[in-house]
Structures are given as structure tokens and as C-alpha cells.
Design a protein around this motif. Structure first.
Motif, mmCIF file in Angstrom:
data_model
loop_
_atom_site.group_PDB
_atom_site.id
_atom_site.type_symbol
_atom_site.label_atom_id
_atom_site.label_comp_id
_atom_site.label_asym_id
_atom_site.label_seq_id
_atom_site.Cartn_x
_atom_site.Cartn_y
_atom_site.Cartn_z
ATOM 1 N N ALA A 85 0.836 -1.207 0.000
ATOM 2 C CA ALA A 85 0.000 0.000 0.000
ATOM 3 C C ALA A 85 0.871 1.258 0.000
ATOM 4 N N GLU A 86 1.934 1.238 0.775
ATOM 5 C CA GLU A 86 2.832 2.393 0.823
ATOM 6 C C GLU A 86 3.594 2.563 -0.487
ATOM 7 N N ASP A 144 2.496 1.626 -3.426
ATOM 8 C CA ASP A 144 1.496 2.145 -4.371
ATOM 9 C C ASP A 144 1.265 3.643 -4.162
ATOM 10 N N ARG A 145 1.229 4.079 -2.909
ATOM 11 C CA ARG A 145 1.043 5.500 -2.586
ATOM 12 C C ARG A 145 2.217 6.312 -3.136
ATOM 13 N N ILE A 146 3.422 5.829 -2.922
ATOM 14 C CA ILE A 146 4.613 6.530 -3.401
ATOM 15 C C ILE A 146 4.651 6.529 -4.931
ATOM 16 N N ALA A 206 2.187 6.528 -6.973
ATOM 17 C CA ALA A 206 1.222 7.526 -7.454
ATOM 18 C C ALA A 206 1.818 8.931 -7.379
ATOM 19 N N ARG A 207 2.543 9.212 -6.323
ATOM 20 C CA ARG A 207 3.197 10.527 -6.187
ATOM 21 C C ARG A 207 4.283 10.710 -7.235
#
Length: 99
Positions: free
Chosen positions: A14-15, A17-19, A21-22
Motif C-alpha cells: 500500500a505504501e 502504491d502511494r509513493i 502515485a506521487r
């Protein structure tokens, strides 16, 4: 959440994927500046590729990578590909605008 705070692979993924996206958002933002550069370069009489500028960008990226404990060779390889793509995009836009 920091890497050490992740309790499971789901947390890690999840982390990541979050990074990711950024990173994609930042690359898209950077690409917008490449479009603008392609508009300015012909007006200023500059080439899309300026070797001194390429090396300046790479040196800055390597220094930043080292400061962030990231392998500078990896950062350089990624940025050289990004720079080559950016220059090709500039040259393509300049060519379309001239046509």
C-alpha cells in the motif's frame, strides 16, 4: 507510515502504491515543463539538447541521491533515460510546430 511501521506485506504494498502515485504525478508535472521548454527553445534559438545542462542535471540528481541514501548509479540511469525521453519529446514538438 515509515517502512519500519509496516506490519504486513499489504502495508508495504500500500505504501509503495502511494509513493508510485506521487512519483507518476511528479513526472507528469515535469513533462508539462518539457512542453513549455519546447515552446521556448525555438524562440530563444536554443537546441533541445544542451550537453552541459544534461550533465548539470545528472550531477544534481547524483548528489541528491547520495544525500537520500539512494544508489547514485540507479538515480543517474533513471534520469538519463528521463532526460533522453524529455529531449525527444521536445524535438518532436518542435518538429510538429514547424510543420
Amino acid at each position: 507510515m515509515t517502512p519500519s511501521q509496516c506490519k504486513s506485506m499489504a502495508d508495504v504494498r500500500a505504501e509503495i502504491d502511494r509513493i508510485d502515485a506521487r512519483i507518476v504525478a511528479l513526472l507528469a508535472e515535469r513533462a508539462g515543463y518539457i512542453v513549455r521548454a519546447a515552446e521556448l527553445v525555438p524562440v530563444l534559438g536554443l537546441p533541445a539538447r544542451i550537453d552541459d545542462r544534461v550533465e548539470e542535471v545528472v550531477a544534481k540528481v547524483r548528489a541528491r541521491a547520495m544525500a537520500e541514501a539512494l544508489d547514485p548509479d540507479l538515480a543517474e540511469a533513471l534520469w538519463r533515460q528521463l532526460i533522453d525521453w524529455s529531449i525527444a519529446r521536445e524535438e518532436a514538438k518542435i518538429g510538429r510546430d514547424r510543420a
